[in-house]
Design an enzyme around this catalytic site. Sequence first.
Site, PDB file in Angstrom:
ATOM      1  N   THR A 185       0.804  -1.233   0.003  1.00 21.76           N
ATOM      2  CA  THR A 185      -0.007   0.029  -0.023  1.00 21.76           C
ATOM      3  C   THR A 185       0.731   1.180  -0.127  1.00 21.76           C
ATOM      4  OG1 THR A 185      -1.965  -0.966   0.928  1.00 21.76           O
ATOM      5  CG2 THR A 185      -1.650   1.248   1.345  1.00 21.76           C
ATOM      6  N   ARG A 213     -15.012  -6.085   2.582  1.00 20.30           N
ATOM      7  CA  ARG A 213     -14.112  -5.758   3.687  1.00 20.30           C
ATOM      8  C   ARG A 213     -13.382  -4.275   3.214  1.00 20.30           C
ATOM      9  NH1 ARG A 213      -8.243  -4.428   4.094  1.00 20.30           N
ATOM     10  NH2 ARG A 213      -7.517  -4.879   6.265  1.00 20.30           N
TER      11      ARG A 213
HETATM   12  C1  SD4 Z   1      -5.156  -2.722   4.508  1.00 19.21           C
HETATM   13  N1  SD4 Z   1      -3.486  -1.619   4.980  1.00 19.21           N
HETATM   14  O1  SD4 Z   1      -6.033  -2.892   3.601  1.00 19.21           O
HETATM   15  C2  SD4 Z   1      -3.980  -1.957   3.965  1.00 19.21           C
HETATM   16  C3  SD4 Z   1      -3.151  -3.327   3.500  1.00 19.21           C
HETATM   17  C4  SD4 Z   1      -1.833  -2.836   3.197  1.00 19.21           C
HETATM   18  O2  SD4 Z   1       0.007  -3.066   1.736  1.00 19.21           O
HETATM   19  O3  SD4 Z   1      -0.921  -1.857   3.804  1.00 19.21           O
HETATM   20  N2  SD4 Z   1      -1.192  -3.514   2.287  1.00 19.21           N
HETATM   21  O4  SD4 Z   1      -5.254  -3.161   5.618  1.00 19.21           O
END
Ligand code: SD4
Length: 325
Positions: A185, A213
């Site tokens: 992310t 989700r």
């Molecule tokens: C999440 N924080 O949807 C995000 C996932 C993430 O790299 O950081 N992926 O929980």
Amino acid sequence: MKRRNFLKNAGMAGMALSTAPSVFSQSALNDIKMAKPSPIAVATWNFQNATKMAGSMLYEGASALDAVEKGVMVEEGNLKNTTVGNGGAPDRDGNVTLDACIMSPDGNAGSVVYLKEIEHPVSVARKVMEETPHVMLAGEGALQFAIQQGFKRKNLLTENSEKAWKEWLKEKEYRPIINIENHDTIGMLCIDEKGDIAGACTTSGLAYKMNGRVGDSPIIGAGLYLDNEVGGAVATGMGEAVMKSVGSFLIVELMRQGNSPQEACEEAINRIVKQNKNHKEFQVAFVALNKAGEIGSYCIHKGFTYAKYQEGESSNNTSPSYMIE
Ligand code: SD4
């Protein structure tokens, strides 16, 4: 304690509260406000293409808000990044659903959650911020709004992501994986020539998540928070843990009280560790930037890095971690 004494003490405590100096350290805040760093872009993970894009815009005079938007768009459009935008891993039913948010120096914010078929959710989040009286739009409504705003629908499930998902379907084993491959992310913070700070965060969320989700990344205060008087913070990793601690808001408030970005990130991770007995099984990482241009980062497990661009120099930086594996 007798009731009368209790009331008396409670009354005195109340008085103390209302007359005591603010818990916010004014001198620490003043120090931060006095410093004027040269423009800077920082982002979660080794997304130097994104920080270079944002950073070079900042040095050409762009606002921090324009820079964070264009910066994170680099990863939204990167088909090799399976955690953001186009090419993002789908949920367990094969839907690619995107979450993103953006915050401007004036404290305004916009966010989209469970957005399908739009390659650049951060730009839709910006439109929510600028063109509507709302902060967050979800799902079908967010998609309709995007289309009204001129965004084009696109199939975001690439051949590779579809292949990987079909492979996953064979076992359907859903467990968060600690390593970096599962977390890409992008959260970005920029300070521009005027000294203003803006931030953005965008993701396709956890691979093979349950349909519906939503993670921390589009939640103001969790995946991203900033205050133009103090600084900002962004998160990556297991969103459920970040949401339960409101991690980015916590970090900004800790910085407001005089903590350095590093101290603030460490305290936020320590709280997540305390709150979650199973913390060894997932990763969470934060990056924080204060208005003086100081950076902090901390994560649960080794392996997290953050990208930085300042004065023509681009770097990838290893974050200290809670666990010494
Ligand atoms: C999440 N924080 O949807 C995000 C996932 C993430 O790299 O950081 N992926 O929980």
